[in-house]
Design an enzyme around this catalytic site. Structure first.
Site, PDB file in Angstrom:
ATOM      1  N   LYS A   1     -11.830  44.041 -16.310  1.00  0.00           N
ATOM      2  CA  LYS A   1      -9.920  44.136 -16.930  1.00  0.00           C
ATOM      3  C   LYS A   1     -10.126  44.141 -18.261  1.00  0.00           C
ATOM      4  O   LYS A   1      -9.194  44.370 -18.859  1.00  0.00           O
ATOM      5  CB  LYS A   1      -9.801  42.789 -16.115  1.00  0.00           C
ATOM      6  CG  LYS A   1      -9.570  42.711 -14.695  1.00  0.00           C
ATOM      7  CD  LYS A   1      -8.540  43.683 -13.901  1.00  0.00           C
ATOM      8  CE  LYS A   1      -8.883  43.727 -12.503  1.00  0.00           C
ATOM      9  NZ  LYS A   1      -7.778  44.596 -11.825  1.00  0.00           N
TER      10      LYS A   1
ATOM     11  N   GLU B   1       1.089  41.439 -14.244  1.00  0.00           N
ATOM     12  CA  GLU B   1       0.970  40.805 -12.849  1.00  0.00           C
ATOM     13  C   GLU B   1      -0.370  40.574 -12.618  1.00  0.00           C
ATOM     14  O   GLU B   1      -1.388  41.431 -13.258  1.00  0.00           O
ATOM     15  CB  GLU B   1       1.809  41.837 -11.863  1.00  0.00           C
ATOM     16  CG  GLU B   1       0.783  42.972 -11.159  1.00  0.00           C
ATOM     17  CD  GLU B   1      -0.086  43.862 -12.112  1.00  0.00           C
ATOM     18  OE1 GLU B   1      -1.168  43.889 -12.144  1.00  0.00           O
ATOM     19  OE2 GLU B   1       0.465  44.366 -13.135  1.00  0.00           O
TER      20      GLU B   1
ATOM     21  N   SER C   1     -18.169  44.247 -11.017  1.00  0.00           N
ATOM     22  CA  SER C   1     -17.001  44.398 -11.830  1.00  0.00           C
ATOM     23  C   SER C   1     -16.536  43.151 -12.552  1.00  0.00           C
ATOM     24  O   SER C   1     -16.022  43.234 -13.315  1.00  0.00           O
ATOM     25  CB  SER C   1     -15.747  44.850 -11.098  1.00  0.00           C
ATOM     26  OG  SER C   1     -15.608  44.004  -9.864  1.00  0.00           O
TER      27      SER C   1
HETATM   28  C1  LIG Z   1     -13.664  41.109 -10.757  1.00  0.00           C
HETATM   29  C2  LIG Z   1     -12.664  41.895  -9.968  1.00  0.00           C
HETATM   30  N1  LIG Z   1     -13.171  42.969  -9.525  1.00  0.00           N
HETATM   31  C3  LIG Z   1     -12.298  43.896  -9.170  1.00  0.00           C
HETATM   32  C4  LIG Z   1     -10.897  43.818  -9.076  1.00  0.00           C
HETATM   33  C5  LIG Z   1     -10.154  44.722  -8.265  1.00  0.00           C
HETATM   34  O1  LIG Z   1      -9.364  45.638  -9.131  1.00  0.00           O
HETATM   35  P1  LIG Z   1      -9.560  47.019  -9.445  1.00  0.00           P
HETATM   36  O2  LIG Z   1      -9.750  47.776  -8.014  1.00  0.00           O
HETATM   37  O3  LIG Z   1      -8.522  47.650 -10.203  1.00  0.00           O
HETATM   38  O4  LIG Z   1     -10.814  47.354 -10.000  1.00  0.00           O
HETATM   39  C6  LIG Z   1     -10.513  42.687  -9.424  1.00  0.00           C
HETATM   40  C7  LIG Z   1      -8.854  42.304  -9.501  1.00  0.00           C
HETATM   41  O5  LIG Z   1      -8.464  41.348  -9.847  1.00  0.00           O
HETATM   42  C8  LIG Z   1     -11.234  41.625 -10.089  1.00  0.00           C
HETATM   43  O6  LIG Z   1     -10.767  40.629 -10.779  1.00  0.00           O
END
Ligand SMILES: Cc1ncc(COP(=O)(O)O)c(C=O)c1O
Length: 417
Positions: A85, A107, A376
């Site tokens: 993020k 949000e 992520s």
């Molecule tokens: C660690 C993490 N991975 C994935 C996501 C999912 O979001 P996105 O599909 O936009 O990567 C989030 C959303 O809050 C998150 O905190």
């Protein structure tokens, strides 16, 4: 195809009153995109503030457990604030500065995007308000704590399901009344044009780094790339590094919740439960009923329980360039335990969906398979949820003791112990 469309998906379905704001944003984004200095400023900030490039870790022990198939993990968990993020918010923050605005709103579901936005706002000197579903406020208290300490105002949203989609609606409502000086830092590759494209652009840093790193470490491109899919920003981030390589299979892993058959999940592309519709400013697959009302979603991971999905991913699904599967809550907790024990990496519950999907499919691949998993985010924020899932008695005793201590302090305000 007109601007902002990806096949049949995307567009900008916004109230008349926001047209000017979106036009200004699109112009600012396009100018920044055409300006090589902007991208190099962005990369410099990410390098010196967020810790980029994030490493690519060869998962040696897990690989050995799968007959030597090679597993590489892109470590977005090592970003400032613990998730991918950070890439998106810092990019949008630099854009806000260029546009001369002084306030940001956002949000957040898991809270990760909220913490990242609050951090960015603190660093860039911007006023910050975060909308969060009341249910998410309750399950992600550590992130709410950090947002408030960073100087942001967190507003719990009590309408609807009290989760991410309701927070998005509230943030939109704020923006309609405040757009002159306020930018809405959307957290994922969804919403009206230019957000899906702009957020994907900032996240493309993941894919371009990962491509160079895997070529260096594995000596070739991966056979498969796995990423979890909430709105789709981390998936778009890593997929973009390999879109032009047709032999690289791209796999998005959605929240299978309690199982697709139960209806309690958030699988928009991997289940037959979603329909194409228009909501929250754009056209994509939404989990909605026959009257177009959004369905209740469920996932152990707050960041994955969104009802819509990136229009860019919807198009990759429709054209067959990416494949979408779902991992259940139970599989995800098992995958996280395995990742921790084998590799010493504490992944976020969201990210562990990608791990679960990859590990489930790996035994059916040839022995020389190379896979890349986008991790992520990190799991520190999930400690309460994970401890609940694992029923760890020592953790429960610790929390009980803390609760007793707070109760004692509330009854004796003079007692600082
Ligand atoms: C660690 C993490 N991975 C994935 C996501 C999912 O979001 P996105 O599909 O936009 O990567 C989030 C959303 O809050 C998150 O905190």
């Amino acid at each position: 195809m007109s601007q902002g469309y990806f096949g049949a998906f995307g567009g900008a379905f916004i109230p008349e009153i926001l047209h000017q704001t979106f036009a200004e944003l699109t112009a600012a984004y396009e100018a920044a995109r055409a300006d090589a200095d902007f991208w190099s400023e962005y990369l410099t900030v990410m390098e010196n503030y967020s810790g980029r490039p994030t490493p690519l870790t060869y998962a040696e022990n897990l690989s050995a457990a799968f007959g030597g198939r090679r597993i590489y993990i892109k470590r977005e968990d090592l970003n400032q604030t613990g998730a991918h993020k950070a890439n998106n918010v810092m990019g949008q923050g630099l854009l806000v500065k260029r546009m001369g605005k002084s306030r940001v709103i956002a949000e957040t579901g898991a809270g990760q995007h909220g913490v990242a936005t609050a951090t960015m706002a603190a660093r860039l000197g911007l006023e910050c308000t975060i909308y969060m579903g009341a249910k998410d406020v309750a399950r992600q208290r550590p992130n709410v704590f950090w947002m408030e300490q960073l100087g942001a105002t967190v507003i719990p949203v009590t309408s609807g399901d009290q989760t991410l989609k309701d927070a998005v609606n509230e943030a939109m409502r704020d923006w309609v009344g405040s757009m002159d000086g306020t930018h809405y830092v959307l957290g994922t590759a969804c919403g009206a044009h230019p957000f899906p494209e702009m957020v994907s652009w900032f996240q493309s840093v993941i894919g371009s780094e990962a491509r160079g790193q895997i070529l260096k470490q594995a000596g070739r491109l991966p056979d498969r790339v796995y990423a979890c899919v909430g709105g789709g920003s981390n998936a778009m981030g890593i997929f973009q590094g390999f879109l032009d390589a047709p032999d690289v299979e791209l796999i998005g892993v959605e929240a299978g919740g309690l199982g697709l058959a139960t209806g309690l999940h958030a699988a928009r592309l991997a289940s037959a439960d979603a329909e194409v519709g228009i909501a929250q400013g754009y056209k994509t697959y939404f989990l909605q009923d026959d009257d177009g009302q959004m369905k209740t979603t469920h996932s152990v991971a707050a960041g994955l329980d969104y009802v819509g999905v990136s229009p860019i991913l919807a198009n990759l699904h429709e054209t067959g360039r990416a494949r979408f599967i779902a991992a259940t809550d139970a599989e995800v907790v098992e995958a996280l335990k395995r990742l921790m024990k084998a590799e010493g990496i504490i992944g976020a519950l969201e990210s562990s969906h990608a791990v679960a999907g990859a590990l489930r499919e790996l035994p059916d691949t040839p022995e020389d398979t190379v896979i890349l998993i986008n991790l992520s985010g990190r799991g520190d924020k999930d400690i309460f949820t994970i401890a609940d899932a694992l029923h760890d008695p020592k953790w429960e005793a610790f929390i009980q003791e803390k609760a007793d201590q707070y109760a004692k302090r509330a009854n004796n305000p003079g007692d600082a112990s």
